[in-house]
Each structure stands twice: as structure tokens, then as C-alpha cells.
Scaffold this active site. Structure first.
Site, short mmCIF file in Angstrom:
data_model
loop_
_atom_site.label_atom_id
_atom_site.label_comp_id
_atom_site.label_asym_id
_atom_site.label_seq_id
_atom_site.Cartn_x
_atom_site.Cartn_y
_atom_site.Cartn_z
N HIS A 1 1.05 -0.63 0.38
CA HIS A 1 0.10 0.52 -0.49
C HIS A 1 0.86 1.27 -0.38
O HIS A 1 1.76 0.87 0.52
CB HIS A 1 -0.67 -0.02 1.27
CG HIS A 1 -1.56 0.81 1.42
ND1 HIS A 1 -1.34 2.05 2.16
CD2 HIS A 1 -2.22 1.94 0.93
CE1 HIS A 1 -2.21 3.39 1.99
NE2 HIS A 1 -2.76 2.91 1.56
N SER A 2 0.44 2.11 -0.41
CA SER A 2 1.18 3.22 -1.41
C SER A 2 2.62 3.54 -1.44
O SER A 2 3.12 2.99 -1.72
CB SER A 2 0.49 4.10 0.48
OG SER A 2 1.20 5.16 0.12
N PHE A 3 3.00 3.96 0.11
CA PHE A 3 4.83 4.06 -0.45
C PHE A 3 5.30 1.69 0.02
O PHE A 3 6.26 2.15 -0.43
CB PHE A 3 5.34 4.69 1.61
CG PHE A 3 6.89 4.14 1.87
CD1 PHE A 3 7.61 4.81 0.53
CD2 PHE A 3 7.61 3.33 2.57
CE1 PHE A 3 9.53 5.11 0.63
CE2 PHE A 3 8.92 3.23 2.74
CZ PHE A 3 9.97 4.19 2.11
N THR B 1 -1.33 2.74 -5.18
CA THR B 1 0.31 3.36 -5.77
C THR B 1 0.55 3.24 -6.68
O THR B 1 -0.31 2.24 -7.45
CB THR B 1 1.43 2.43 -4.39
OG1 THR B 1 2.16 3.15 -4.30
CG2 THR B 1 0.95 1.52 -4.54
N GLY C 1 3.97 -0.42 -1.64
CA GLY C 1 4.52 -0.52 -3.11
C GLY C 1 5.51 0.36 -3.86
O GLY C 1 5.70 -0.79 -4.34
#
Length: 310
Positions: free
Chosen positions: A104-106, A130, A108
Site C-alpha cells: 500500500h502506498s509507500f 500506488t 508499493g
């Protein structure tokens, strides 16, 4: 679906201390490494993983300086590639030769870089709101400032040597919700369970105070380098975009163009190994409304692997 309970907590030794992780599912199951977003922790997956296939082995790690993992030593910066190196240490300790990512997000971005540097080790890469990399097109003028602020902030925190601020549980939760409007109250409390420590007069944050803004640690790359990295991928990739997520609320022309470029590049290079889906919800849809993404992730993890071309 029947809820899958937490199997155990895990601590893996690293030179600066330990990496903490949570485990679900049978040890003999196909391994999936789950990577949380910036300033979050492994509890980010507590509501999603119980909805995923029960015969997989899920390990959700806390990045260094986050959750229950050790902080880096003084003078050791939190750079993007250091987090990628953490992943390599973790999978070596787990004795995984090939596995899947759920980022998730960072998380990814870390999983994306790892998947290109160690392509033979990753069979599937799930990107939750992401991209595999952050493009420099909208940030190139800011990068010298980011790098300067990162160094100055780290030196300032290390020099101050102030104890962590103690606040009440309610104040801690309200502070989190104020700084992250995408996390609801229930999910914010879940992240704080692992992200704080109870002391006599309240709560203190577990995360390293040297960690502030992700821009200080990110590696921004050009479109040309993005294409070069993606050509190294052997993994199948599922990119799930939340309609009101990171890209949904960043309405600049450059951001929309970047997302189109990322999608078109992944499609043209990976072809049938790339899958894209949009779901309603915000940047934390996997935590707020996990049922909206559980089905497509489950199908993707269970799908037959398509070998990458030589």
C-alpha cells in the site's frame, strides 16, 4: 468468509535491532509479504488479510522506524533503498526464494523497486493505490529542497535529544485523524494500537521522530528510467486505484498524465501480466472497506502464473 486469526508475532534480527512482523495462514502456504504505507504499520492489513485466501502465508512487516520495529541508529538515514534492503533481509531470514507482494502506498513503491532489482524472486505484485515508482516530472524542481530538508531535519532531531511527547489516547487519535483525513476513527485507532506505547501518563508514538515526510526518503525517477526498470519485471502486476485515493484527489494535469503514463507503460511492457482496476473509496480503502478490494486481490493471488518472456 470465515475470519482468519493472527498466527503469531515475529521479530527478525537485523544489525540495528529487529524487524517486527505479523503472520497469518499456514507456513507451507504460498508466501505473501505485505508492506504498509508511510508512517503506518503492519496493522494496516488487519482487516484485509482475513478476507483473503486462507491457504496463503501472509507476513506483514513493520518498516524500520515504524510500528514495533527498531529505529535506525544515529546518523543512519531513512532512504528509499534502505527499506528495499530491509525487505531483502526479511525474505532471507524467512528463507523465501520466490513470493508475492501486497503493498500500500509507500509499501508499493518499495515492493516495486525490489521487484525490479530482484525480478526472479517476485511472482506477483499487488499495488494498492500506488505506483511501482514515483516519477520526477512534478517534483524535479523541489528535489534539492527535499534533500536539504531531510538532512537538516535529521540533524535537528538527533541534536535535540528531546523525549517523545506524551499525550492522551483521545488527543493522539485526533492528531492522527487531523493529519490523515483518509483514515476513519476506527481504523485510526487500529493503527495506533501498534504505533504507540502506553506509559504512565498517556501514549507515546513508536515511530522514529526523524521520519517526517515521505518526500525526504523517496527516490524520484524519470520516465525513461521508469521504462527501463519495468522491463526488468518478471512479476504479474495488479494495480488497484481508489477513485478518491492519492491520484483521485491530486487533480493537477501533471498527476493525471503521470498516472496515464504509468498505466500505459505497464500495459505495453507487461501485456497480459498487467491488470488494472478502479474501486470506490479513498487512499485507505483496503483498511476502511476491505471487502471492495478483497475479491480481486484473492482472484489475482490464486491465478495461474504466466511466465515472463526470456
Amino acid at each position: 468468509m470465515r475470519a482468519m486469526g493472527l498466527m503469531s508475532e515475529l521479530k527478525l534480527a537485523v544489525p540495528w535491532g529487529h524487524i517486527a512482523a505479523k503472520i497469518w495462514g499456514p507456513q507451507q502456504g504460498s508466501p505473501v509479504l505485505c508492506l504498509h504505507g508511510w508512517l503506518d504499520n503492519a496493522n494496516s492489513f488487519d482487516r484485509l488479510i482475513p478476507l483473503l485466501p486462507k491457504d496463503f502465508h501472509y507476513v506483514a512487516m513493520d518498516f524500520g522506524g515504524h510500528g514495533l520495529s527498531s529505529h535506525y541508529g544515529p546518523g543512519f538515514p531513512y532512504y528509499h533503498q534502505n527499506f528495499v534492503s530491509e525487505v531483502r533481509r526479511v525474505v532471507a531470514a524467512l528463507k523465501w526464494n520466490r513470493f508475492s507482494f501486497l503493498g500500500h502506498s509507500f509499501g508499493g513503491l518499495v515492493g516495486g523497486m525490489f521487484s525490479c532489482i530482484f525480478p526472479e524472486m517476485v511472482d506477483k505484485l499487488v499495488l494498492l493505490d500506488t505506483s511501482p515508482f514515483t516519477l520526477d516530472t512534478n517534483e524535479i524542481e523541489n528535489m534539492p529542497s527535499y534533500k536539504r530538508k531531510a538532512i537538516e531535519h535529521t540533524l535537528q532531531v538527533e541534536a535535540s535529544n528531546k523525549p517523545s511527547k506524551v499525550v492522551s489516547p483521545e488527543e493522539m487519535l485526533q492528531g492522527l485523524l487531523k493529519n490523515n483525513s483518509h483514515v476513519g476513527e476506527e481504523c485510526g485507532a487500529l493503527l495506533l494500537q501498534r504505533g504507540t506505547t502506553q506509559v504512565a501518563t498517556g501514549l507515546v508514538m513508536n515511530r522514529d521522530r526523524r521520519i517526517s515526510w515521505p518526500e525526504h526518503s523517496l527516490d524520484f525517477i524519470s520516465r525513461e528510467l521508469f521504462v527501463h526498470f519495468i522491463r526488468k519485471l518478471q512479476a504479474r502486476v495488479l494495480l488497484i486505484k481508489a477513485t478518491q485515493g492519492f491520484y483521485g484527489v491530486r487533480e493537477s494535469h501533471t498527476d493525471r498524465e503521470d498516472l496515464r503514463f504509468v498505466r500505459s507503460t505497464l500495459k505495453s511492457v507487461l501485456r497480459e501480466r498487467f491488470q488494472y482496476m478502479e474501486v470506490p473509496g479513498n487512499h485507505y480503502v483496503h483498511l476502511n472497506q476491505p471487502q471492495l478490494v478483497a475479491g480481486v486481490i484473492s482472484a489475482f493471488l490464486q491465478s495461474k502464473e504466466t511466465p515472463a518472456p526470456p
